[in-house]
Design an enzyme around this catalytic site. Structure first.
Site, PDB file in Angstrom:
ATOM      1  N   ASP A 294     -12.149  22.922 -18.879  1.00 39.91           N
ATOM      2  CA  ASP A 294     -11.996  22.376 -20.231  1.00 39.91           C
ATOM      3  C   ASP A 294     -13.280  21.606 -20.523  1.00 39.91           C
ATOM      4  OD1 ASP A 294     -10.708  20.990 -22.542  1.00 39.91           O
ATOM      5  OD2 ASP A 294     -10.754  19.266 -21.203  1.00 39.91           O
TER       6      ASP A 294
ATOM      7  N   SER B 228     -11.484  19.178 -16.031  1.00 39.88           N
ATOM      8  CA  SER B 228     -12.268  18.796 -17.192  1.00 39.88           C
ATOM      9  C   SER B 228     -13.438  17.992 -16.632  1.00 39.88           C
ATOM     10  CB  SER B 228     -11.359  17.965 -18.099  1.00 39.88           C
ATOM     11  OG  SER B 228     -12.112  17.177 -18.932  1.00 39.88           O
ATOM     12  N   PRO B 229     -14.588  18.662 -16.438  1.00 29.66           N
ATOM     13  CA  PRO B 229     -15.702  17.962 -15.794  1.00 29.66           C
ATOM     14  C   PRO B 229     -16.271  16.898 -16.718  1.00 29.66           C
ATOM     15  CG  PRO B 229     -16.388  20.132 -16.519  1.00 29.66           C
ATOM     16  CD  PRO B 229     -14.932  20.028 -16.835  1.00 29.66           C
TER      17      PRO B 229
END
Ligand SMILES: C[S@@+](CC[C@H](N)C(=O)[O-])C[C@H]1O[C@@H](n2cnc3c(N)ncnc32)[C@H](O)[C@@H]1O
Length: 699
Positions: free
Chosen positions: A459, A416-417
């Site tokens: 995500d 999830s960056p």
């Protein structure tokens, strides 16, 4: 053909095309074909010429084409080279000829003994140049004293300025005359001296324009770089040429003391997306040994060529612009030596085995895989390790480069960056506009570290445009670019969080213009469409009605939808196939991590994803013992999920506090992850879930 909307006849078309220097047949059906083509190309609108489109397609402005049309190709090339060099004063003509031979190599070759008669005199007669004879004159001038030439006002107006105008327009400059009046030497000293960020950025953009002019390329545009990161210290410009073969140039102009291997690696990464065939780095600094070695490595292992104009060469070009030819030529010859011979590439070693052995190229090889002696890596020791994994504290860009060089390959990247949220979170987000560029830097590394049958799961939250009830499309742009870089979108998932707060309050709860945004996008990307995946690893517990049906049996009949529910339907297949909407709340309040954080007075990570998210994809896309990576790990939920599922893991987190805090997850022995609570669907609404119904038909 007339500008300004005047009508024209077919006969006039022939004349006009010839006037513009085109060979045109008298055959009327050929002509109507040409007309159609011009319309499709947008050159003709109704009955008038769109001069802008025409210039774009012809590669020079109408004025230039008009002016040059009666000239021979060598004369024409001479004038273009004169424009490229930006000559203003008396200059030895041989420099111009040499530059023309460099620019149009393969297209023109001058007979040096005839230059005066065939090139200079006719151009003087046409009013483009003045000639100043030197003793012993021009004949055989390669050895003797060359005649000097000087461009006339007509040349400036009809050839030089229009060419520069096209470049300036593409680069976003309107003040062509001002740019024309700045000499290359002025530009270089401007880049060296400007302290102010904006001034320096402008000086670098002008440098890019001047390089484009000097090399006779067509300017495509300037890439917006992250000024916060580079502090106005670099500009990436793209140019192209269709001389002999098509080439696309990615030119980085940079004000820095050193050309490091990271700088080159970044350009190599960008080239993956920009499809450049040539990278030219123009810098006021000196290339480090590490960068020079890395450049050679990339030239030898990819289709790219990388040329460098360092500070010293830049000063030489400032003194004598024509010297750019010899500077680039010597590097081109060097590249010919570095690129492996066909024998080596195809492994045609011959019976004697005399040829070099083929080195098979690995997917996405274009990553930094050489570190110079002057750039040792410090990121080789994990911040902490567990029986199944390692947490590295550092920039994922560096750590992944290191891992790739070590030969590490992973089966799954799930991450999830940091999101480009309008309201910035504590962990530092890139602005939405810059986000895509920032993220794309990592793609070549992801491609290199992933096993061919592996998956990348991202995500990503969506965001609102500041001040209006409209959504940003940055995440969609990102998806398109990732897919254009070689990934397939295997499937899109949505993480539905029923407990999501109704934000932005202004649009949702106050003005009631929008509804609650309750999903996050989760993209599952693969390099191979048949990458490893098995939905039997993520079956959901049957609903109560399905369980009852399996217990009590079902009377076979045709449903209103047309589905023939046969008796096969009663087979227990261990659970139902989940949909691509993953439903679980993000309200973790009682985890071992939160408890441990509270006990130690550590602030928990503010943007953790629910463990069920990595849990789902790890089970779906990997087998026990395989390796999972989270490059933006935060509190390392991914590591915890992997550990608890018996998969190996690597996590990377740039923030030391988050990385340290995440170690608390592993204080107690790993236990299995309990399944997320399943929401009960009222009996009267749905007797059986669709996914359960469809199960028997999916074999
Ligand atoms: C959305 S959070 C990830 C949260 C994580 N999934 C969790 O559940 O705890 C993104 C993280 O990426 C980290 N980050 C940002 N840039 C990074 C980089 N270049 N390298 C490594 N980590 C980075 C941020 O510090 C932040 O903790």
């Amino acid at each position: 053909m007339k500008s300004g909307g005047a009508k024209f006849s077919l006969g006039e078309v022939t004349a006009e095309l010839r006037k513009r220097g085109f060979h045109v047949s008298d055959n009327s059906s050929d002509l109507s074909g040409v007309l159609n083509w011009l319309r499709v190309a947008g050159v003709l609108k109704d009955y008038s010429v769109d001069e802008e489109k025409y210039s774009e397609l012809a590669g020079a402005s109408t004025k230039t084409i008009e002016s040059l049309k009666g000239l021979t190709v060598p004369q024409n090339s001479f004038l273009r080279a004169l424009a490229a060099l930006g000559v203003k004063d008396w200059t030895p003509h041989n420099q111009v000829v040499e530059h023309a031979e460099m620019l149009y190599s393969g297209e023109v070759r001058y007979n040096w003994k005839e230059l005066d008669r065939v090139i200079l005199k006719p151009l003087e007669k046409e009013g483009f140049i003045e000639i100043q004879k030197r003793p012993k004159s021009t004949e055989g001038a390669r050895g003797g004293k060359p005649a000097e030439i000087k461009p006339t006002e007509k040349f400036e107006k009809e050839v030089s300025l229009p060419i520069l105008e096209l470049i300036c327009k593409a680069a976003g400059f309107s003040d062509v005359r001002e740019i024309a009046s700045i000499s290359f030497a002025d530009v270089v000293s401007g880049v060296q001296q400007k302290k102010d960020i904006d001034d320096r950025a402008r000086a670098l953009e002008i440098l890019a324009v001047k390089i484009c002019q000097l090399l006779g390329l067509d300017f495509m545009g300037i890439r917006a770089t992250d000024e916060d990161v580079v502090a106005g210290g670099e500009v990436d410009a793209f140019m192209e040429s269709a001389r002999l073969v098509y080439s696309r140039w990615q030119i980085q102009c940079k004000a820095s003391a050193q050309i490091t291997y990271e700088a080159i690696a970044k350009e190599v990464g960008v080239a993956e997306v920009s499809l450049a065939t040539v990278i030219l780095i123009v810098s006021t600094g000196k290339i480090t040994d590490g960068a020079a070695t890395y450049r050679k490595k990339i030239i030898s292992k990819s289709q790219l060529n990388i040329a460098i104009i360092d500070g010293e060469s830049l000063e030489q070009i400032a003194k004598s612009p024509a010297s750019i030819g010899s500077i680039l030529n010597s590097q081109a010859r060097e590249a010919m030596q570095i690129k492996p011979r066909p024998k080596a590439v195809f492994g045609l070693g011959g019976v004697s085995g005399g040829g070099a052995k083929a080195i098979p190229a690995k997917a996405g090889e274009r990553v930094p895989d050489i570190v110079g002696a002057d750039e040792p890596f410090k990121l080789t020791t994990p911040a902490y390790s567990t029986p199944m994994g390692d947490m590295f504290c550092g920039d994922a860009y560096d750590v992944l480069g290191y891992l790739v060089r070590k030969g590490i390959r992973v089966k799954l990247i799930v991450t999830s960056p940091p999101f480009a949220l309008v309201r910035k979170k504590e962990y530092g987000n890139e602005d939405a506009d810059k986000y895509v560029d920032w993220f794309m830097r990592f793609i070549p590394l992801f491609r290199s570290i992933l096993q061919p049958e592996g998956s990348l799961v991202i995500d990503i939250g969506s965001t609102w445009i500041k001040g209006i009830p409209a959504k940003s499309t940055y995440h969609l742009k990102l998806l398109l670019q990732v897919c254009e870089s070689g990934f397939y979108l295997a499937q899109e998932f949505y993480h539905y969080n029923p407990a999501r707060l109704p934000t932005p309050a202004e649009w949702v709860t106050i003005r009631r213009l929008r509804v609650k945004d309750a999903v996050n996008n989760v993209w599952w990307l693969v390099q191979d469409p048949f990458a490893d995946a098995d939905n039997r690893r993520v079956l959901r517990e049957y609903s109560d009605s399905m369980k009852a049906l399996l217990r009590n049996g079902y009377k076979a009949k045709l449903r209103p939808s047309g589905h023939d529910i046969s008796t096969k339907f009663q087979i227990d297949r261990g659970g139902s196939i989940p949909p691509n909407v993953l439903e679980f709340s993000n309200t973790e309040s009682n985890s071992q991590y939160l408890r441990a954080c509270k006990e130690r007075g550590i602030k928990p990570h503010p943007a953790r994803f629910p463990i069920y998210l990595p849990d789902f994809f790890i089970r779906f896309l990997t087998k026990p013992g395989e390796l999972v990576l989270d490059p933006f790990a935060g509190s390392n939920v991914t590591g915890e999920a992997a550990e608890r599922l018996g998969r190996k893991w690597i996590a990377v987190e740039i923030d030391e506090d988050y990385a340290k805090g995440s170690a608390l997850r592993f204080e107690k022995p790993a236990r299995p992850i309990e399944r997320p609570p399943r929401r009960r669907v009222p009996r009267e609404r749905v007797a059986l879930r669709e996914t359960e119904l469809s199960l028997p038909f999916v074999q």
